[in-house]
Scaffold this motif. Structure first.
Motif: not given
Length: 107
Positions: A20-21, A25-26, A30-32
Motif C-alpha cells: 500500500e502507498p 504518496t497519496v 492527489g495534489v498532482g
C-alpha cells in the motif's frame, strides 16, 4: 507454535504495508491530479477562446459629423412628471412638495 503464528502475522502485516502507498504518496498523487486537471482546464479554455474568437470588423470610413440632436417632444410631460415625482416621494418617504425636479429628458 505461538511464536510461528506471531511471525506469520507480522510477515503478513509487513507485506500488506509494503504493497500500500504511504500517506505522502497519496497526498502527492492527489495534489498532482488536481494540478494536472487545472492545467487541462486552462488549455481547454484557451483553445475555446481561439475557436470562438470574433472577427474584428474592418475599419469603415468615418461618418460625417452629425448635427446636434433635435429635442423630441414628450407627450403628456406634466402628467408624467407628476407621476414620477409621486413615486420618488413615496420611495423617499417625503411629501411631493419637498421634491424638486431639476431636469427631465427622454433617453
Amino acid at each position: 507454535m505461538v511464536l510461528n503464528t506471531v511471525s506469520d502475522v507480522a510477515q503478513t502485516v509487513s507485506e500488506a504495508a509494503s504493497s500500500e502507498p504511504g500517506m505522502g504518496t497519496v497526498v502527492a498523487m492527489g495534489v498532482g491530479i488536481v494540478f494536472a486537471g487545472l492545467v487541462i482546464l486552462v488549455f481547454i479554455t484557451w483553445f475555446m477562446g481561439l475557436f470562438f474568437r470574433t472577427k474584428k470588423p474592418k475599419a469603415e470610413p468615418a461618418a460625417p459629423v452629425a448635427t446636434a440632436p433635435v429635442a423630441e417632444v414628450i407627450p403628456n410631460k406634466q402628467e408624467m412628471l407628476a407621476a414620477i415625482s409621486a413615486v420618488v416621494a413615496e420611495e423617499l418617504g417625503r411629501d411631493v412638495s419637498q421634491i424638486k425636479i431639476l431636469s427631465f429628458k427622454k433617453m
